[in-house]
Write an enzyme that holds these catalytic residues in place. Structure first.
Site, PDB file in Angstrom:
ATOM      1  N   HIS A  11      54.023  46.113   0.556  1.00 51.59           N
ATOM      2  CA  HIS A  11      55.091  45.254   0.166  1.00 51.59           C
ATOM      3  C   HIS A  11      56.512  45.646   1.012  1.00 51.59           C
ATOM      4  CE1 HIS A  11      57.552  41.763  -1.464  1.00 51.59           C
ATOM      5  NE2 HIS A  11      58.109  42.854  -1.895  1.00 51.59           N
ATOM      6  N   GLY A  12      56.698  47.099   0.408  1.00 49.94           N
ATOM      7  CA  GLY A  12      57.976  47.634   1.008  1.00 49.94           C
ATOM      8  C   GLY A  12      58.009  47.703   2.677  1.00 49.94           C
ATOM      9  N   ILE A  13      56.779  47.949   3.427  1.00 51.31           N
ATOM     10  CA  ILE A  13      56.901  48.102   4.738  1.00 51.31           C
ATOM     11  C   ILE A  13      57.047  46.579   5.191  1.00 51.31           C
ATOM     12  CG2 ILE A  13      54.430  48.080   5.341  1.00 51.31           C
ATOM     13  CD1 ILE A  13      55.138  50.605   6.882  1.00 51.31           C
ATOM     14  N   GLY A  14      56.440  45.774   4.662  1.00 51.50           N
ATOM     15  CA  GLY A  14      56.700  44.332   5.146  1.00 51.50           C
ATOM     16  C   GLY A  14      57.874  43.874   4.927  1.00 51.50           C
ATOM     17  N   HIS A  24      23.541  41.063  16.633  1.00 51.32           N
ATOM     18  CA  HIS A  24      23.753  41.095  15.302  1.00 51.32           C
ATOM     19  C   HIS A  24      22.289  41.359  14.289  1.00 51.32           C
ATOM     20  CE1 HIS A  24      25.771  37.626  17.419  1.00 51.32           C
ATOM     21  NE2 HIS A  24      26.721  38.328  16.768  1.00 51.32           N
ATOM     22  N   GLY A  57      57.229  41.357  -5.577  1.00 49.40           N
ATOM     23  CA  GLY A  57      57.946  40.273  -4.781  1.00 49.40           C
ATOM     24  C   GLY A  57      59.315  39.880  -5.566  1.00 49.40           C
TER      25      GLY A  57
END
Lengths: 576, 576
Positions: free
Chosen positions: A401-404, A217, A558
């Site tokens: 949203h469409g694909i989900g 890191h 939605g």
């Protein structure tokens, strides 16, 4: 540098999603990380590993038969939270106790420790072995303070093999301690790395220089030199690791046996590693060591940092046998693993074979068949509308949203067809379709639709006639659940803006004695108006706030999809 | 950029050395590349793949049961020569014919083609299937002109699996053609790469830009755009690969099955690839495809170039079965490969079990035991002197003379002890110890010492009494062989400067009737003087010329080690 991401804040989550999508044969997503997607016939001690993300294949890539049972996957270079670790423990433990193992970093020690306490209080026997292989992070006298780097693998492998052969927790813990005591590593770096979306590198190494002992890191090293030749680097590695102070107790150089692990940190490539390895092997053999099953590749990375480390695992007979035992994980496969006896487990950790369907009445099955028809119609509708929903979402959101919705409705319609065929009642069908939707769609909208379906399902049951009242009550309950879960109210520009008027209208109309189909029609109209009206709203919550100005004038995706769906369901109800 | 090398000119060779050292379980080094180190009980069609180096795991990393039988490994980004390809073919073929497969590049086509001609003339049935998956390298109508990129893997895997199941050459060729016809890839790049030791990158991509269709050796792409989001890249990949013109004949998007291979070119790391993969999987599934055994990782790289490619392998039932069949190679392991029936093969391709030792006489065995003693003494001596030999060599050379001699003498002494135990005569013992020395030490000095031992051995035989005359004649013959092989004469500052006076003095003294021990003592003294005198010489050959000035005043390490060795052998002869 890192170049490919969507939302930098969601990088680790997105990565886990893709990792699970690609490696479902080995892993399933659980709260806090991943757990095996298979289970052996006999329960085993569960080995739970983990740490920050950005070190692939550490840690999720090492989950599978013969190695770890689960991996808590924190954010980039950040320890997983105690809650995440606990989630992975609970998904992975099989009643034989749990061994936690991870690199020795303060954050990991804290969070894994808190998770250990929590599960102990729940009666789970849980132990911890931290990995401390980096010789440059503390002097030999304070070896317990050392950090863990690529030597993680030897400790995990020994413990995982012991668990796989059915050893009890005491034994698994003992071999993990023994493996750690016999593992030493050192690393060098030529560049730092830049995290997704960061303007500046997290740390840097001056051009043409090599930082000796730099941590994964960017923890400070012990020296800065010119970049040596490949042979020169091999000599540095071997000289330091064969320093008498670093030979583990009980091991010897002449006549000893070691597993050498030459690890690339990201941008030092296999060809270079092999050139270095040729000399490493010479030097180790000439020193009198026998080399066992050498490993050259990437085992613990630091994103695309240019650097390398050498680990020596000083095996005795037992550790050699455990090291060579078969393992089958996304990123580490060795030996011939017989996977024929493994059983698949589902996302929630239960057996893949669904529990038997509860008894159902004829009338509930008829309702279930109608719901399956409705879900098939919804799937087709969303298939047509997905691009438009994505377009609306892209204006203020991430455009997914469409694909989900498409993923969710495809999964729900598929599940519904199968369940109707099997004679499921309406309640069970809705509950299981909700799970399928939520699992497959992911994201917030997936979770909310899963919640809606299962809440309505629990109001309908499998034996009662699904009356209009029961449906309306179920939808009102689902609306409450969605508002709780999503912490959203009417006016926040979410699905809730359409769901509340839909539920309220449906309840009013059904209460006034209308048929379900008629009441639904009016409710759907109310939802459509409300969805349209969200174009005039500014988002009221969380991350979306920053996009408020952009989304003014565009309805909430939605709310729009909810309105489209309930509208599409109406003709099915009317015909049914 | 590439940072770790010794001599840039030797990078590919050094890389193959380290690769073989690390992966001896799967591969052995042969002329021109690598071949499997195991053989299945039944002979198979041999799949020989290959190409330039710098694309790991292509090509050596794909050699092993279930995949390729051999890989011709050319120089960096350069086709292997016809001679190299032929070497790998001859080491790999098992009497059932050979399929050559490689990416469609002019150099590879030329050299593999010439090798095919050569082995055909020797009566080996040999066919070729080139891989042409890169959709941006030529339009669909000229698909046979396309280059091969990460789609190599699908063609190799299908052909290798067919060979493993015992299919005849016609069948193996047919499935390779079918796999290639159903494989499409496209790549993007964010940076170029710099070869070992180069001042300038081989090719570049402007900062912050993405070159669409850039080839894995920097061949020009079709477009230069801004770097998209991870989702944007996924969309670009899927959109282009699902273009109707790119759907293979006989395949269909809706209801079709594809293996997606998301390949990193070097510096785009697994975390980023998984973020991209999450959306790739969505888009393919939403398009109606079923995903089979997805692969995310590095399969065909371009050193540490930052870039990625997506390959779609449109499987039918047969190709899916071949794809899923077990394979076990250094870099690609899948399924559960039963390796229990495999036999090891030696470096020269014969069975690992050595041919039986020829009959030997009592006196020859006694001589063999003495030689074994001498070799043990030499091993101890070189062990003590290795650091000093390395120091001398580092002044003008690469400093590996000490370690090379140490490897060689350790191997020869070990082999000698075992052979003496087994009753080998002097001739066989020397010949096999020479092989062991040469195999293990590598490099020029290893080859020369192997030649010395085996030439002397062939003069001694296994049944004759090894007379002083025979020994002296053997050493004279060995000296001639070394001068031929190394193209060196006295005065060139090489081992020859000490070997010639040693051989001449020995022959003179033995000819004059001295005992072997006495003659050897004088000869060793002559060698020591001559070795010392090399400090006054300038190197006379090849690459060493550039280091001439540096080495003036320092003796030649090869001459010094020869003098040390012959001196150490004297007391053993005197006592024996």
């Amino acid at each position: 540098m890192t170049r490919l991401w969507n939302d930098p804040a969601a990088f680790a989550d997105d990565m886990v999603d893709g990792f699970v999508r690609a490696n479902g044969r080995w892993v399933r997503k659980v709260t806090g990380g991943v757990s095996r997607s298979t289970r052996s016939p006999e329960p085993q001690v569960a080995l739970v590993i983990g740490g920050g993300s950005g070190h692939y294949p550490a840690f999720g890539g090492l989950v599978g038969p013969g190695l770890a049972h689960g991996a808590a996957m924190g954010n980039l270079f950040a320890s997983p939270s105690a809650h995440q670790v606990e989630g992975v423990i609970r998904a992975s433990e099989q009643g034989c106790g749990v061994l936690l193992s991870f690199g020795n970093y303060a954050g990991d020690v804290l969070h894994f420790g808190a998770a250990q306490e929590a599960v102990r209080q729940a009666g789970i026997d849980c132990r911890t072995v931290t990995v401390t292989d980096d010789i440059f992070s503390a002097p030999p006298a304070e070896a317990e303070r050392r950090r863990g780097i690529a030597g993680d693998l030897t400790v995990f492998k020994a413990a995982g093999a012991a668990a796989a052969q059915g050893s009890p927790l005491d034994e698994v813990e003992r071999v993990a301690i023994a493996a750690n005591a016999r593992t030493r590593s050192m690393g060098v770096a030529f560049t730092g790395c830049t995290l997704p979306g960061a303007e500046e590198p997290l740390f840097t190494v001056p051009d043409g220089k090599m930082a000796v002992g730099l941590g994964i890191h960017g923890e400070p090293g012990i020296d800065l030199t010119d970049i040596p030749s490949a042979d020169g680097l091999a000599e540095l590695f071997v000289e330091r690791l064969l320093d008498p102070a670093e030979i583990p107790e009980g091991a010897a150089v002449r006549g000893g046996r070691v597993v050498p692990i030459l690890n690339g940190l990201g941008s030092v490539k296999n060809e270079e590693l092999y050139v270095v390895y040729a000399r490493v092997a010479d030097l180790l053999e000439v020193a009198g060591l026998t080399l066992v099953d050498p490993q050259v590749g990437e085992f613990c990375t630091s994103f695309d940092m240019a650097g390398a480390s050498l680990t020596l695992f000083w095996v005795d007979d037992e550790l050699e046998r455990l090291w060579l035992a078969p393992a089958d994980t996304p990123a580490f496969r060795t030996g011939s693993m017989d996977t024929s006896a493994l059983e698949s487990v589902t996302a929630d950790g239960g057996e893949a074979a669904e529990a038997e369907l509860p008894a159902s009445s004829e009338e509930s099955r008829r309702a279930a068949a109608l719901i399956a028809q409705a879900l098939a119609a919804v799937r087709d509708l969303i298939g047509e509308q997905a691009a438009e929903l994505g377009r609306i979402d892209a204006i203020a959101g991430d455009g997914d949203h469409g694909i989900g919705m498409q993923r969710g409705t495809v999964a729900a319609a598929e599940a519904a067809a199968a369940l109707a065929e099997q004679g499921a009642g309406a309640g069970s069908l809705l509950a299981r379709c909700g799970d399928a939707w939520s699992d497959r769609a992911g994201g917030t909208s997936g979770a909310l639709w899963g919640l809606i379906l299962s809440t309505v399902g629990s109001h309908l049951g499998d034996t009662e006639l699904p009356t209009p009242d029961a449906v309306a009550a179920g939808i009102s309950a689902a609306t409450g659940a969605v508002m709780d879960y999503g912490k959203a109210a009417v006016g926040d520009k979410t699905m809730v803006d359409a769901l509340v008027p839909f539920a309220d209208t449906l309840a009013d109309r059904v209460g006034a004695g209308e048929s379900l189909a008629d009441a639904w029609k009016h409710a759907a109209r109310a939802a459509a108006h409300a969805a349209e009206a969200t174009a005039e709203l500014m988002p009221g919550m969380g991350r979306a706030r920053a996009h408020g100005a952009k989304s003014l004038g565009t309805p909430d995706p939605g709310a729009v999809s909810l309105a489209l769906i309930v509208e599409r369901v109406h003709p099915v109800l009317a015909a049914g």
